[in-house]
Design a protein around this motif. Structure first.
Motif, PDB file in Angstrom:
ATOM      1  N   HIS A   1       3.397  -3.736  -1.673  1.00 19.39           N
ATOM      2  CA  HIS A   1       2.633  -3.180  -2.806  1.00 19.39           C
ATOM      3  C   HIS A   1       1.298  -2.586  -2.386  1.00 19.39           C
ATOM      4  O   HIS A   1       0.897  -1.546  -2.897  1.00 19.39           O
ATOM      5  CB  HIS A   1       2.428  -4.262  -3.876  1.00 19.39           C
ATOM      6  CG  HIS A   1       2.071  -5.619  -3.337  1.00 19.39           C
ATOM      7  ND1 HIS A   1       0.802  -5.951  -2.968  1.00 19.39           N
ATOM      8  CD2 HIS A   1       2.845  -6.707  -3.053  1.00 19.39           C
ATOM      9  CE1 HIS A   1       0.798  -7.210  -2.524  1.00 19.39           C
ATOM     10  NE2 HIS A   1       2.031  -7.682  -2.557  1.00 19.39           N
ATOM     11  N   CYS A   2       0.600  -3.201  -1.463  1.00 11.90           N
ATOM     12  CA  CYS A   2      -0.727  -2.688  -1.077  1.00 11.90           C
ATOM     13  C   CYS A   2      -0.628  -1.506  -0.116  1.00 11.90           C
ATOM     14  O   CYS A   2      -1.622  -0.830   0.140  1.00 11.90           O
ATOM     15  CB  CYS A   2      -1.548  -3.793  -0.429  1.00 11.90           C
ATOM     16  SG  CYS A   2      -1.951  -5.113  -1.586  1.00 11.90           S
TER      17      CYS A   2
ATOM     18  N   GLU B   1       1.484  -9.650   0.438  1.00 12.61           N
ATOM     19  CA  GLU B   1       0.883 -10.954   0.148  1.00 12.61           C
ATOM     20  C   GLU B   1       1.448 -11.625  -1.106  1.00 12.61           C
ATOM     21  O   GLU B   1       1.657 -12.830  -1.133  1.00 12.61           O
ATOM     22  CB  GLU B   1      -0.630 -10.774   0.010  1.00 12.61           C
ATOM     23  CG  GLU B   1      -1.431 -12.052  -0.086  1.00 12.61           C
ATOM     24  CD  GLU B   1      -1.358 -12.884   1.187  1.00 12.61           C
ATOM     25  OE1 GLU B   1      -1.124 -12.329   2.271  1.00 12.61           O
ATOM     26  OE2 GLU B   1      -1.544 -14.110   1.072  1.00 12.61           O
ATOM     27  N   ASN B   2       1.702 -10.823  -2.145  1.00 13.43           N
ATOM     28  CA  ASN B   2       2.108 -11.438  -3.407  1.00 13.43           C
ATOM     29  C   ASN B   2       3.589 -11.781  -3.486  1.00 13.43           C
ATOM     30  O   ASN B   2       4.020 -12.468  -4.402  1.00 13.43           O
ATOM     31  CB  ASN B   2       1.750 -10.524  -4.583  1.00 13.43           C
ATOM     32  CG  ASN B   2       0.257 -10.506  -4.803  1.00 13.43           C
ATOM     33  OD1 ASN B   2      -0.439  -9.671  -4.244  1.00 13.43           O
ATOM     34  ND2 ASN B   2      -0.254 -11.433  -5.566  1.00 13.43           N
TER      35      ASN B   2
ATOM     36  N   CYS C   1      -3.173  -5.271   4.063  1.00 15.24           N
ATOM     37  CA  CYS C   1      -2.913  -6.428   3.208  1.00 15.24           C
ATOM     38  C   CYS C   1      -3.020  -7.684   4.089  1.00 15.24           C
ATOM     39  O   CYS C   1      -2.479  -7.740   5.196  1.00 15.24           O
ATOM     40  CB  CYS C   1      -1.531  -6.301   2.564  1.00 15.24           C
ATOM     41  SG  CYS C   1      -1.212  -7.506   1.272  1.00 15.24           S
ATOM     42  N   ASP C   2      -3.698  -8.652   3.576  1.00 14.87           N
ATOM     43  CA  ASP C   2      -4.213  -9.836   4.272  1.00 14.87           C
ATOM     44  C   ASP C   2      -3.813 -10.059   5.743  1.00 14.87           C
ATOM     45  O   ASP C   2      -4.601  -9.850   6.646  1.00 14.87           O
ATOM     46  CB  ASP C   2      -3.854 -11.081   3.474  1.00 14.87           C
ATOM     47  CG  ASP C   2      -4.635 -11.153   2.167  1.00 14.87           C
ATOM     48  OD1 ASP C   2      -5.098 -10.107   1.686  1.00 14.87           O
ATOM     49  OD2 ASP C   2      -4.776 -12.253   1.624  1.00 14.87           O
TER      50      ASP C   2
ATOM     51  N   ALA D   1      -8.201  -9.344   2.696  1.00 13.62           N
ATOM     52  CA  ALA D   1      -7.887  -7.999   3.194  1.00 13.62           C
ATOM     53  C   ALA D   1      -9.154  -7.234   3.520  1.00 13.62           C
ATOM     54  O   ALA D   1      -9.312  -6.693   4.625  1.00 13.62           O
ATOM     55  CB  ALA D   1      -7.062  -7.243   2.163  1.00 13.62           C
TER      56      ALA D   1
ATOM     57  N   VAL E   1      -5.468  -2.108  -1.031  1.00 10.67           N
ATOM     58  CA  VAL E   1      -5.542  -3.570  -0.961  1.00 10.67           C
ATOM     59  C   VAL E   1      -6.493  -4.082  -2.040  1.00 10.67           C
ATOM     60  O   VAL E   1      -7.197  -3.296  -2.693  1.00 10.67           O
ATOM     61  CB  VAL E   1      -6.018  -4.048   0.439  1.00 10.67           C
ATOM     62  CG1 VAL E   1      -5.058  -3.611   1.516  1.00 10.67           C
ATOM     63  CG2 VAL E   1      -7.441  -3.572   0.742  1.00 10.67           C
ATOM     64  N   CYS E   2      -6.511  -5.392  -2.220  1.00 10.83           N
ATOM     65  CA  CYS E   2      -7.376  -6.011  -3.226  1.00 10.83           C
ATOM     66  C   CYS E   2      -8.808  -5.502  -3.059  1.00 10.83           C
ATOM     67  O   CYS E   2      -9.329  -5.464  -1.944  1.00 10.83           O
ATOM     68  CB  CYS E   2      -7.349  -7.529  -3.086  1.00 10.83           C
ATOM     69  SG  CYS E   2      -5.757  -8.235  -3.528  1.00 10.83           S
TER      70      CYS E   2
HETATM   71 FE1  FES Z   1      -2.501  -7.149  -0.586  1.00  6.50          FE
HETATM   72 FE2  FES Z   1      -4.505  -8.612  -1.849  1.00  6.50          FE
HETATM   73  S1  FES Z   1      -2.345  -8.606  -2.184  1.00  6.50           S
HETATM   74  S2  FES Z   1      -4.596  -7.266  -0.176  1.00  6.50           S
END
Ligand code: FES
Length: 575
Positions: free
Chosen positions: A57-58, A90-91, A126-127, A205, A198-199
């Motif tokens: 997703h990111c 991450e999610n 992403c993280d 991240a 990213v977040c």
């Molecule tokens: Fe990918 Fe936060 S979920 S950076």
């Protein structure tokens, strides 16, 4: 200064530039893909390690952004090859992406080592993707540049600004308290992550991409550019161009990384109020580079660095605001007297060179050291009989009244037990209790999931309680907050003192004194230890079993023991 490489000195020359049976077949297989000698022979072959996937997703923009990187490589006279590697969204990854950070690091290292590659662009963000790709590149030690994914735009819900993670936790508590409806909650789902990237809080991240830039492995200024901004595409192309020159200049991670560059990263993390996860990742990255790095270094360097980035979860703004305020390079000018400006970067220049002409455009977002966001420290390393190997907390993200606290333990033996109990109306708990979660560490989780922001019991949430002391051997999302004590080492799954805590035991924490104490006599603890039996292994086979057998503790970076072994893995033979 190193002399520039010749075409014959390229690593890929050993595959394509010699005249023997094996190289005949290697050239013929390039031709099988419609390529001719003019495309790749005698040119730096640049691997673009792309962490795109249909579930990343990111990194959704990486599917197209890789074309900008390729454009840059071609413009500079190199030959780009895209190599998909594990995505680690991450999610979505269960039980936790941390279980797979080292697997991606291995994949990156072995992809670079085994193939005809001269240099690399690492596309991550992403993280865990950032530390994983960097760890792999450090171990492979080929010229490499990290291309950060960039943050999302601000979240939006009915005109209110929403931040990744931080606002979910906040509104979840409001929902549990009955102050937010199901319809409100559902609307937020569509507004909190509304662009690629990213977040956009200072979570793991953004902490890791920022610190990778400070370490000198990204282009100066790259990490702060929002993913949808056209400047991000331009930066991606520049990464491609620069990767080609890195090869000719033979500038490798080992030429850039030093113990002082890691000190710079630690100081910056403190000024950003960066994620506690950065501690584990920086230790792992440093050790891959044969640079010893201990927890105490984080505490020592963080103590007198105020938080000057007013970004959630410790502050109020988001990454988009930070970028418009000047971004990371502008922030570094505010702490330049605490940094070693002679450290090198991927441009072949120094951190000091990069900071010339940088300006802060908004003093409210990027504060001065004299007017910080918080005088509370961004990081504290605590030790004591409950955590002889150390544990960490983020004082700036905790209610200050909890920086010194003594209360009775409420112990959960594992995550499922906690989840089943925490909403019970008859739970025997007060705001003074210290909630303890066991068996959530590197082996116990396994993979040390981000369970460390343990939920506040629902009955207390309804009473208005929003922070309590919580202790575990797990990690916490960088977007989380609260008086959460994390990374307790050694972990409970292997019999660390956290495994010996019982309901009602007093636990004393004193952040200014950096201590954490289980108020139980040594004799009693010895007796409990003698009675303790190890929990059952979680993974009977597969990667999980290998992980559990070889994973290190949090204070040593959670790397696999055989990946930390000293010595260099030999280059593949020609035949
Ligand atoms: Fe990918 Fe936060 S979920 S950076």
């Amino acid at each position: 200064m190193k002399k520039r490489k010749t075409a014959e000195e390229l690593r890929s020359h050993r595959w394509f530039g010699v005249s023997d049976l094996r190289s005949f077949s290697q050239r013929s297989r390039m031709k099988q893909m419609g390529l001719d000698m003019i495309d790749f022979a005698g040119k730096p072959i640049i691997a673009i390690l792309n962490t795109w996937s249909g579930l990343a997703h990111c990194h959704a923009h990486f599917k197209n952004r890789v074309e900008d990187v390729k454009r840059g490589v071609l413009e500079a006279g190199g030959f780009p090859v895209e190599i998909p590697v594990m995505a680690l969204p991450e999610n979505f990854v269960k039980p936790t992406t941390m279980l797979y950070r080292n697997l991606l690091a291995m994949e990156a290292e072995e992809s670079l080592r085994s193939l005809p590659i001269d240099g690399a662009v690492l596309m991550g963000g992403c993280d865990k993707t950032t530390p994983a790709l960097v760890m792999g590149a450090i171990s492979a030690n080929l010229p490499a540049i990290f291309m950060p994914a960039g943050p999302m735009l601000r979240g939006n819900w009915r005109g209110k600004i929403l931040g990744s993670g931080s606002d979910i936790w906040k509104f979840w508590d409001e929902k549990r308290a009955g102050e937010i409806s199901d319809a409100d909650w559902s609307e937020m789902e569509a507004g909190i992550a509304r662009s690629d990237g990213v977040c956009m809080t200072m979570g793991t991240a953004m902490t890791m991409t920022s610190l990778t830039e400070v370490l000198g492995l990204s282009l100066p200024g790259a990490s702060s550019i929002p993913a949808p901004d056209a400047n991000h595409r331009r930066m991606a192309a520049e990464c491609g161009r620069r990767a080609v020159d890195l090869v000719w200049e033979d500038l490798k991670p080992s030429d850039i990384l030093t113990s002082t560059s890691f000190d710079n990263a630690i100081v910056t993390s403190a000024a950003l109020a960066g994620s506690t996860n950065a501690i584990i990742h920086l230790i792992a990255m440093a050790r891959r580079a044969n640079i010893p790095l201990e927890l105490e270094r984080f505490d020592a360097l963080s103590r007198d660095i105020p938080v000057i980035a007013d970004i959630r979860p410790s502050g109020k703004y988001l990454m988009e605001d930070f970028y418009y305020a000047g971004g990371l390079q502008a922030l570094l000018t505010r702490i330049s007297d605490r940094l070693d400006l002679s450290q090198k970067n991927v441009l072949g220049g120094t951190l000091g060179d990069a900071l010339q002409d940088q300006t802060v455009y908004n003093d409210d977002v990027i504060r001065t050291v004299q007017n910080p966001v918080s005088s509370a420290e961004g990081l504290a390393v605590l030790r004591g009989n409950l955590a002889p190997g150390g544990c960490v907390m983020k004082p700036s993200a905790a209610d200050p009244r909890l920086h010194k606290h003594c209360g009775p333990a409420l112990v959960f033996a594992n995550y499922n037990e906690m989840a089943a109990e925490i909403d019970r109306e008859d739970l025997d708990v007060t705001p003074d209790h210290v909630i303890v979660l066991q068996n959530a560490g590197p082996k116990g989780g396994p993979g040390m999931p981000e369970w460390g922001m343990l939920p506040i019991p629902t009955k207390l949430v309804r009473q208005g309680v929003r922070d309590m002391v919580r202790i575990s051997d797990s990690r916490m999302s960088g977007t989380s907050y609260g008086a959460c004590i994390l990374h307790v080492a050694p972990e409970s799954f292997i019999g660390g003192p956290l495994a010996l805590v019982r309901n009602g035991d007093l636990i004393e924490i004193d952040v200014p004194a950096r201590s954490i104490r289980l108020v139980v006599s040594d004799e009693e603890l010895e007796e409990r230890k003698a009675e303790w039996t190890p929990p059952e292994r979680i993974y009977p086979r597969g990667y999980g079993a290998m992980f559990s057998a070889h994973i290190g503790q949090a204070d040593s970076g959670c790397d696999l023991d055989f990946l930390q072994a000293p010595g260099t893995v030999p280059e593949p033979e020609i035949h």
